[in-house]
Design a protein around this motif. Sequence first.
Motif, PDB file in Angstrom:
ATOM      1  N   LEU A  47      15.963  -6.785 -12.321  1.00 43.89           N
ATOM      2  CA  LEU A  47      15.247  -5.457 -12.449  1.00 43.89           C
ATOM      3  C   LEU A  47      14.813  -4.840 -11.057  1.00 43.89           C
ATOM      4  O   LEU A  47      14.293  -5.479 -10.336  1.00 43.89           O
ATOM      5  CB  LEU A  47      14.110  -5.681 -13.429  1.00 43.89           C
ATOM      6  N   PHE A  48      15.139  -3.400 -10.843  1.00 46.44           N
ATOM      7  CA  PHE A  48      15.031  -2.570  -9.821  1.00 46.44           C
ATOM      8  C   PHE A  48      13.849  -1.741 -10.182  1.00 46.44           C
ATOM      9  O   PHE A  48      14.279  -0.908 -11.277  1.00 46.44           O
ATOM     10  CB  PHE A  48      16.020  -2.373  -9.123  1.00 46.44           C
ATOM     11  N   GLY A  93      11.856  -2.014   1.873  1.00 51.58           N
ATOM     12  CA  GLY A  93      10.508  -1.803   0.993  1.00 51.58           C
ATOM     13  C   GLY A  93      10.230  -0.961   0.296  1.00 51.58           C
ATOM     14  O   GLY A  93       9.260  -0.880  -0.198  1.00 51.58           O
ATOM     15  N   GLU A  94      11.333  -0.225  -0.050  1.00 50.36           N
ATOM     16  CA  GLU A  94      10.900   0.824  -0.888  1.00 50.36           C
ATOM     17  C   GLU A  94      11.416   0.614  -2.529  1.00 50.36           C
ATOM     18  O   GLU A  94      11.090   1.290  -3.498  1.00 50.36           O
ATOM     19  CB  GLU A  94      12.009   2.295  -0.533  1.00 50.36           C
ATOM     20  N   VAL A  95      12.018  -0.466  -2.676  1.00 50.52           N
ATOM     21  CA  VAL A  95      12.306  -0.957  -4.006  1.00 50.52           C
ATOM     22  C   VAL A  95      11.797  -2.288  -4.257  1.00 50.52           C
ATOM     23  O   VAL A  95      11.885  -3.095  -3.453  1.00 50.52           O
ATOM     24  CB  VAL A  95      13.862  -0.907  -4.190  1.00 50.52           C
ATOM     25  N   GLN A 129       0.832  -1.055  -0.015  1.00 48.13           N
ATOM     26  CA  GLN A 129       0.167  -0.135  -0.122  1.00 48.13           C
ATOM     27  C   GLN A 129       0.786   1.258  -0.015  1.00 48.13           C
ATOM     28  O   GLN A 129       0.451   2.122  -0.509  1.00 48.13           O
ATOM     29  CB  GLN A 129      -0.701   0.042   1.252  1.00 48.13           C
ATOM     30  N   ARG A 130       2.007   1.198   0.656  1.00 46.03           N
ATOM     31  CA  ARG A 130       2.920   2.350   0.902  1.00 46.03           C
ATOM     32  C   ARG A 130       3.670   2.684  -0.682  1.00 46.03           C
ATOM     33  O   ARG A 130       3.726   3.680  -1.121  1.00 46.03           O
ATOM     34  CB  ARG A 130       4.015   2.255   1.951  1.00 46.03           C
ATOM     35  N   LEU A 131       4.087   1.590  -1.214  1.00 49.55           N
ATOM     36  CA  LEU A 131       4.506   1.572  -2.438  1.00 49.55           C
ATOM     37  C   LEU A 131       3.448   2.129  -3.664  1.00 49.55           C
ATOM     38  O   LEU A 131       3.894   3.177  -4.263  1.00 49.55           O
ATOM     39  CB  LEU A 131       5.080   0.201  -3.161  1.00 49.55           C
TER      40      LEU A 131
END
Length: 279
Positions: free
Chosen positions: A190-191, A174-176, A41-43
């Motif tokens: 792949l990032f 958790g940001e990538v 949800q944050r992403l």
Amino acid sequence: MPHLGADVAAWVDGQLSDAAMQEAAAHLRECDECEKAVRQQRLLKSRMSTSSAPEPPQALLASLAHLAAAPPRSEAWWRRLTRAAPFRAGLVLAGAAIAVVATAYAVGSPERVGDEVAPPFERYVAEFTGPSTSGTGGTITAATMNQLDSSGWPCREILAGDLHRVSGSYTEEGEVIALTYSDGRSSLNLFEQAGVLDRDELSGFERARLGGSDVWVREGMPLVLAWDRDGTVFTVVTDVDRARVGRAVAELPRMTHESGPTERVTDGLTRMSSWLGAA
């Protein structure tokens, strides 16, 4: 406490009551499934925060309202000519046209929306060539990757025809989103992360055209690529042959092409028309 379910968005936005927030926090410490749902949800929220349409500058709208200013008077033998209504109207129109073209050129440059980010290229390369040295935020299930793909985070099952998605995980707290593809011999990592590429941190990279897209390339083994599109930064680390790398890039969102003067003016006129239509 049962799973957060429909309360995931309310938890991320801090809209639950104090008691419910405390109960949910305690539950998240013990429930991996709900923790992953909160991370997702944050992403998605960070992705949506970069997608708003830019507002036209107030100074620009004010200048457009005064484009048809009267031209300065000419001296000497021009006086009689300038008193002619057709000539004066022509000057006004020409001046207005030049002002419009200049303004369109100024606003026609590609938009890059979001915070600048510098992907950790060296760590990505080290993890590609050897054991992973950075912790991950957890494995992403196939169902979640398919949902992310449909929500604007490209998590394709297959790239370049024969590179199959073999794993996915969250990294960088958790940001990538980190995805691994392979054909059994070669691999492509792949990032994806929210933001725009910090071009000041691209030492050793060169601008190149690959797969119909402008990308930044660092030659070597493995090959490293980076670009951004619509508020998302993409990084690729791979030992796949160049032709299939191009096919993979072509199947992912492409970096906005820095257009020439004619394309830039055309794009600017389109934007100005949309602004005036919305006014």
